[in-house]
Enzyme design. Structure first.
Site, PDB file in Angstrom:
ATOM      1  N   ARG A  49       0.812  -1.148   0.174  1.00 47.69           N
ATOM      2  CA  ARG A  49       0.120   0.036  -0.120  1.00 47.69           C
ATOM      3  C   ARG A  49       1.010   1.361  -0.205  1.00 47.69           C
ATOM      4  O   ARG A  49       2.127   1.268   0.155  1.00 47.69           O
ATOM      5  CB  ARG A  49      -0.920   0.027   1.385  1.00 47.69           C
ATOM      6  CG  ARG A  49      -0.233  -0.374   2.502  1.00 47.69           C
ATOM      7  CD  ARG A  49      -0.537   0.451   3.742  1.00 47.69           C
ATOM      8  NE  ARG A  49      -0.512   1.772   3.449  1.00 47.69           N
ATOM      9  CZ  ARG A  49       0.567   2.688   3.696  1.00 47.69           C
ATOM     10  NH1 ARG A  49       1.876   1.884   3.670  1.00 47.69           N
ATOM     11  NH2 ARG A  49       0.418   3.931   3.540  1.00 47.69           N
ATOM     12  N   ALA A  51       0.899   5.164  -2.284  1.00 43.93           N
ATOM     13  CA  ALA A  51       0.685   5.052  -3.911  1.00 43.93           C
ATOM     14  C   ALA A  51       2.016   4.695  -4.693  1.00 43.93           C
ATOM     15  O   ALA A  51       1.866   3.950  -5.746  1.00 43.93           O
ATOM     16  CB  ALA A  51       0.451   6.733  -4.017  1.00 43.93           C
ATOM     17  N   ARG A  91      -7.346  -0.852  -7.043  1.00 41.54           N
ATOM     18  CA  ARG A  91      -7.668   0.326  -6.141  1.00 41.54           C
ATOM     19  C   ARG A  91      -8.031   1.539  -7.389  1.00 41.54           C
ATOM     20  O   ARG A  91      -6.851   1.694  -8.093  1.00 41.54           O
ATOM     21  CB  ARG A  91      -6.709   0.501  -5.157  1.00 41.54           C
ATOM     22  CG  ARG A  91      -6.626  -0.452  -4.213  1.00 41.54           C
ATOM     23  CD  ARG A  91      -5.707  -0.233  -3.092  1.00 41.54           C
ATOM     24  NE  ARG A  91      -6.451   0.713  -1.973  1.00 41.54           N
ATOM     25  CZ  ARG A  91      -5.807   1.404  -1.278  1.00 41.54           C
ATOM     26  NH1 ARG A  91      -4.459   1.295  -0.756  1.00 41.54           N
ATOM     27  NH2 ARG A  91      -6.141   2.367  -0.144  1.00 41.54           N
ATOM     28  N   GLN A 198      -2.504   2.828   9.667  1.00 45.37           N
ATOM     29  CA  GLN A 198      -1.485   2.948   9.162  1.00 45.37           C
ATOM     30  C   GLN A 198      -0.468   3.771   9.769  1.00 45.37           C
ATOM     31  O   GLN A 198       0.677   3.456   9.837  1.00 45.37           O
ATOM     32  CB  GLN A 198      -1.569   3.531   7.680  1.00 45.37           C
ATOM     33  CG  GLN A 198      -2.043   2.787   6.471  1.00 45.37           C
ATOM     34  CD  GLN A 198      -3.572   3.054   6.902  1.00 45.37           C
ATOM     35  OE1 GLN A 198      -4.356   3.422   7.685  1.00 45.37           O
ATOM     36  NE2 GLN A 198      -4.308   2.576   5.307  1.00 45.37           N
ATOM     37  N   ASP A 239      -1.744  10.676  -2.887  1.00 51.19           N
ATOM     38  CA  ASP A 239      -2.180   9.744  -3.696  1.00 51.19           C
ATOM     39  C   ASP A 239      -2.424  10.166  -5.114  1.00 51.19           C
ATOM     40  O   ASP A 239      -2.256   9.543  -6.008  1.00 51.19           O
ATOM     41  CB  ASP A 239      -3.680   8.754  -3.251  1.00 51.19           C
ATOM     42  CG  ASP A 239      -3.164   7.944  -2.128  1.00 51.19           C
ATOM     43  OD1 ASP A 239      -2.921   8.587  -0.870  1.00 51.19           O
ATOM     44  OD2 ASP A 239      -2.832   6.890  -2.165  1.00 51.19           O
ATOM     45  N   ASN A 249      -5.532  12.533  -0.368  1.00 54.10           N
ATOM     46  CA  ASN A 249      -4.400  11.768   0.634  1.00 54.10           C
ATOM     47  C   ASN A 249      -5.469  10.893   1.811  1.00 54.10           C
ATOM     48  O   ASN A 249      -6.817  11.094   1.597  1.00 54.10           O
ATOM     49  CB  ASN A 249      -3.593  12.582   1.338  1.00 54.10           C
ATOM     50  CG  ASN A 249      -2.377  11.419   1.877  1.00 54.10           C
ATOM     51  OD1 ASN A 249      -1.839  10.737   1.327  1.00 54.10           O
ATOM     52  ND2 ASN A 249      -2.338  11.776   3.179  1.00 54.10           N
TER      53      ASN A 249
HETATM   54  O1  MRU Z   1      -4.693   3.269   1.866  1.00 52.85           O
HETATM   55  P1  MRU Z   1      -3.389   3.531   1.793  1.00 52.85           P
HETATM   56  O2  MRU Z   1      -2.751   3.178   3.201  1.00 52.85           O
HETATM   57  O3  MRU Z   1      -2.907   2.952   0.470  1.00 52.85           O
HETATM   58  O4  MRU Z   1      -3.153   5.057   1.788  1.00 52.85           O
HETATM   59  C1  MRU Z   1      -1.928   5.588   1.720  1.00 52.85           C
HETATM   60  C2  MRU Z   1      -1.664   7.040   1.704  1.00 52.85           C
HETATM   61  O5  MRU Z   1      -2.683   7.793   1.964  1.00 52.85           O
HETATM   62  C3  MRU Z   1      -0.527   7.799   1.785  1.00 52.85           C
HETATM   63  O6  MRU Z   1      -0.310   8.737   2.372  1.00 52.85           O
HETATM   64  C4  MRU Z   1      -0.170   8.056   0.129  1.00 52.85           C
HETATM   65  O7  MRU Z   1      -0.322   6.835  -0.511  1.00 52.85           O
HETATM   66  C5  MRU Z   1       1.173   8.582  -0.079  1.00 52.85           C
HETATM   67  S1  MRU Z   1       2.356   7.138   0.089  1.00 52.85           S
HETATM   68  C6  MRU Z   1       3.901   7.800   0.035  1.00 52.85           C
END
Ligand code: MRU
Length: 347
Positions: A49, A51, A91, A198, A239, A249
């Site tokens: 997970r 981006a 996704r 997270q 994201d 994000n």
């Molecule tokens: O749902 P996730 O855990 O994939 O969401 C991740 C985020 O929102 C991060 O802040 C984003 O992807 C940036 S990662 C460098």
């Protein structure tokens, strides 16, 4: 980091290795992915997970999807398109996924005429390059943003935009890692980041591994630590960033940006150029993933809401550009982002 977040092991008959992020911090397990279907599942359930890491995994997933195709060029090219279309359904929000898949398709097309076997090898090399490029971009982001992390400062972050969310080193956490390497002392406040935690599970884990002073706060504590003057700046990842600088994000980011504005705390976003979607004028056009109700009502196996209750669970939100003090990219810091400034820096 004891292991790379996503990497290719071996030759064309090899596999992808990922850190299974659903198990952290209780268990550190490296998982082997052998098929495009396993990559799709790993992205969907957030084993991999963040981006940029999703983009890296998807690029490698294309290789898994094509390697068993006969070496006939047309068949390989058809399989590339099919696998890319399939992985694109995993996704919807992080544009790095689509960026990496487009890059794989474009490279396949550029090598038309060289034969199916050669194209397979070329795509394996390209997928590895996507990983290595991301690692380089993250290091550069760290350097471009390290001056923001001053001696003794307090910085708040949301979700996880660290090494686990990228090839390595991270985006939002990169300036912190760089400042730490430069010997600076500072405090990080990590929002736990409901519903999948997270921040608590991943950001706290990796900052702890690095020896950075880090305090976990519940999401609803962010306002208080800002009011108490403990936070000098916020840095989050992204994201997808629209042409005018609106930032998608993790859900809750917009709330943090509003709080930061109220308390006069600068709100920064860190992201590589692969996270910008210049085809979208505004953040309103960014597709926002909605996740299943059980992640809210039965988080981590325990029921915390009545049976059958209605749930609304968008996984991301959009912070308007007007709340963003700057976007830290591998091409430099875009202060007070506008369409013109972004276009100037990204070219
Ligand atoms: O749902 P996730 O855990 O994939 O969401 C991740 C985020 O929102 C991060 O802040 C984003 O992807 C940036 S990662 C460098």
């Amino acid at each position: 980091m004891p292991e790379q977040t996503v990497r290719w092991a071996g030759g064309l008959d090899g596999h992808i290795q990922i850190i299974d992020q659903t198990l952290l911090p209780a268990e550190f397990k490296v998982l082997a992915l052998q098929t495009a279907e396993q990559v799709w599942e790993a992205i969907k359930v957030l084993r991999v997970r963040g981006a940029p890491a999703i983009g890296v995994a998807a690029g490698m997933g294309v290789v898994l999807g094509i390697r068993s195709a006969p070496d006939d060029e047309d068949e390989v090219l058809e399989r590339v398109a099919k696998t890319a279309d399939y992985l694109a359904t995993s996704r919807p929000t992080a544009v790095n996924l689509f960026w990496a898949l487009e890059r794989m398709k474009r490279v396949a097309d550029e090598h038309r005429g060289e034969g199916g076997a050669a194209i397979k090898q070329t795509l394996l090399a390209e997928a590895k390059d996507i990983r290595d490029d991301d690692a380089r971009m993250c290091r550069t982001i760290g350097q471009a943003g390290q001056h923001l992390i001053t001696e003794g400062c307090g910085v708040l972050t949301h979700c996880n935009a660290g090494g686990l969310a990228t090839a390595e080193y991270g985006t939002a956490l990169a300036p912190m890692y760089r400042a730490h390497e430069l010997g600076r002392h500072f405090r990080v406040y990590a929002d736990e980041t409901r519903p999948l935690l997270q921040g608590a599970r991943l950001t706290m884990w990796e900052l702890g591994q690095a020896g950075i002073d880090c305090t976990l706060i519940c999401d609803n504590t962010a306002a208080v630590v800002m009011r108490q003057g403990k936070v000098d700046l916020v840095i989050v990842g992204a994201d997808r960033i629209a042409a005018g600088g609106d930032v998608a994000n993790k859900i809750g980011t917009y709330g943090v940006a509003v709080l930061a504005k109220h308390h006069g705390v600068p709100f920064y976003v860190a992201a590589p150029s692969s996270t910008f979607d210049l085809s979208l004028d505004s953040g309103d056009a960014i597709p926002i993933e909605e996740r299943g109700s059980e992640e809210v009502t039965h988080g981590f196996g325990r029921q915390t809401a009545p049976d059958g209750c209605k749930v609304y669970s968008p996984a991301f939100d959009v912070t308007p550009a007007s709340l963003v003090a700057g976007i830290i990219t591998e091409r430099g810091l875009i202060e007070k982002p506008t369409r013109e400034r972004i276009a100037e820096v990204l070219g």
